[in-house]
Design an enzyme around this catalytic site. Structure first.
Site, PDB file in Angstrom:
ATOM      1  N   ASN A 101      49.958  53.023  17.495  1.00  0.00           N
ATOM      2  CA  ASN A 101      50.718  52.571  18.402  1.00  0.00           C
ATOM      3  C   ASN A 101      50.005  53.488  19.837  1.00  0.00           C
ATOM      4  O   ASN A 101      50.424  54.581  20.498  1.00  0.00           O
ATOM      5  CB  ASN A 101      51.433  51.741  18.999  1.00  0.00           C
ATOM      6  N   LYS A 124      49.715  52.847  23.095  1.00  0.00           N
ATOM      7  CA  LYS A 124      50.180  52.731  24.082  1.00  0.00           C
ATOM      8  C   LYS A 124      49.424  52.940  25.584  1.00  0.00           C
ATOM      9  O   LYS A 124      48.119  52.653  25.469  1.00  0.00           O
ATOM     10  CB  LYS A 124      51.471  53.745  24.234  1.00  0.00           C
ATOM     11  N   HIS A 142      57.472  44.759  20.714  1.00  0.00           N
ATOM     12  CA  HIS A 142      57.431  46.143  20.990  1.00  0.00           C
ATOM     13  C   HIS A 142      58.857  46.508  21.843  1.00  0.00           C
ATOM     14  O   HIS A 142      58.977  46.156  22.903  1.00  0.00           O
ATOM     15  CB  HIS A 142      56.679  47.012  21.426  1.00  0.00           C
ATOM     16  N   SER A 166      58.776  58.535  16.329  1.00  0.00           N
ATOM     17  CA  SER A 166      58.471  60.394  16.054  1.00  0.00           C
ATOM     18  C   SER A 166      58.250  60.038  15.183  1.00  0.00           C
ATOM     19  O   SER A 166      59.315  61.756  14.069  1.00  0.00           O
ATOM     20  CB  SER A 166      59.738  60.252  16.899  1.00  0.00           C
TER      21      SER A 166
HETATM   22  C1  PEP Z   1      55.905  53.377  18.949  1.00  0.00           C
HETATM   23  O1  PEP Z   1      55.651  53.270  20.586  1.00  0.00           O
HETATM   24  O2  PEP Z   1      55.683  52.636  18.469  1.00  0.00           O
HETATM   25  C2  PEP Z   1      56.470  54.411  18.327  1.00  0.00           C
HETATM   26  C3  PEP Z   1      56.945  54.822  17.154  1.00  0.00           C
HETATM   27  O3  PEP Z   1      56.328  55.502  19.397  1.00  0.00           O
HETATM   28  P1  PEP Z   1      56.521  56.963  18.177  1.00  0.00           P
HETATM   29  O4  PEP Z   1      55.826  57.571  17.185  1.00  0.00           O
HETATM   30  O5  PEP Z   1      55.669  58.387  20.089  1.00  0.00           O
HETATM   31  O6  PEP Z   1      58.156  57.275  18.968  1.00  0.00           O
END
Ligand code: PEP
Length: 242
Positions: free
Chosen positions: A9, A11, A93, A206
């Site tokens: 993702n 973003k 999301h 994360s």
């Molecule tokens: C996400 O945006 O779905 C996500 C899991 O982000 P991150 O891995 O940065 O926590």
């Protein structure tokens, strides 16, 4: 689907030049056996990724509007996502729910739109920190599933991403035993309400190269949704091969 899905993702990150640079360094090798990889870039980058993605790697969008077309300035339909070659779409999301006020009713309508247009939805669910600390994690997550999927049998395959809100973008990854508890509860719920559904459950929040292997070995985890660590080709490749 039998394969494990590892999804990136992106973003609201990356320009066209960044994408070229990423794919200059992204291996042309197929994903390891049993692994599927999918990229979710910002909308305007979808056609560029479609042209650069190695054979067999999938494309997805981060959001969609529930209507097929109409006077909805700034929105994108699942019909157009299909037309652009999207295989997947993220629905609900936590950033959409929390920053843009998406309700479960809206998310349920978006799920129906994705099914209507043959774009496989990945429904994102997850609890806030205060809900976890108050012992309400399973109520929240199973409540979102019930409202977002509805009672009618889903007409085709879908995936669920369990993403604890307190783990997204914070560097705090769920412990495998905590992820396992929620994944097993989601599996049991799906078995009870939509037995036989073609659905995988992904973990997100994360994920980094050093946490990916333990999460993928966790009971009930059939994939990963990766934000920050997917922006760099070396770290995303390490997660894909974990
Ligand atoms: C996400 O945006 O779905 C996500 C899991 O982000 P991150 O891995 O940065 O926590």
């Amino acid at each position: 689907m039998e394969s494990v899905l590892v999804a990136a993702n992106w973003k609201m990150y990356k320009t066209t030049a960044d994408v070229q640079h990423f794919f200059d360094r992204w291996s042309r090798d197929p994903a390891p056996p049993g692994r599927e990889v999918a990229f979710f870039p910002p909308f305007p980058l979808l056609p560029l990724l479609r042209s650069l993605l190695p054979q067999g790697q999938a494309l997805g969008a981060q959001n969609a509007h529930e209507a097929d077309e109409g006077a909805f300035t700034g929105e994108v339909s699942c019909a157009l996502l299909k037309d652009l070659g999207c295989d997947y779409v993220l629905i609900g999301h936590s950033e959409r729910r929390n920053l843009f006020g998406e309700t479960d009713a809206r998310i349920a309508a978006k799920m129906r739109a994705a099914f209507r247009h043959g774009v496989r939805p990945i429904l994102c669910v997850g609890e806030h920190l205060d809900e976890r600390q108050g012992g309400r994690t399973l109520d929240v997550v199973l409540g979102q599933l019930a409202e977002d999927l509805g009672a009618a049998p889903p007409p085709s395959g879908f995936d669920v991403a369990y993403e604890p809100v307190w783990a997204i973008g914070t560097g705090k990854v769920a412990r495998p035993q905590d992820a396992a508890e929620v994944h097993e509860a989601i599996l049991a719920w799906l078995h009870e309400h939509h037995a036989g559904a073609d659905a995988r459950i992904l973990y997100g929040g994360s994920v980094k190269p050093d946490s990916a292997a333990a999460l993928l070995a966790t009971p009930g985890v059939r994939g990963l949704l990766v934000g920050g660590a997917s922006l760099d080709p070396a770290s995303f490749a390490a997660i894909l091969r974990a």
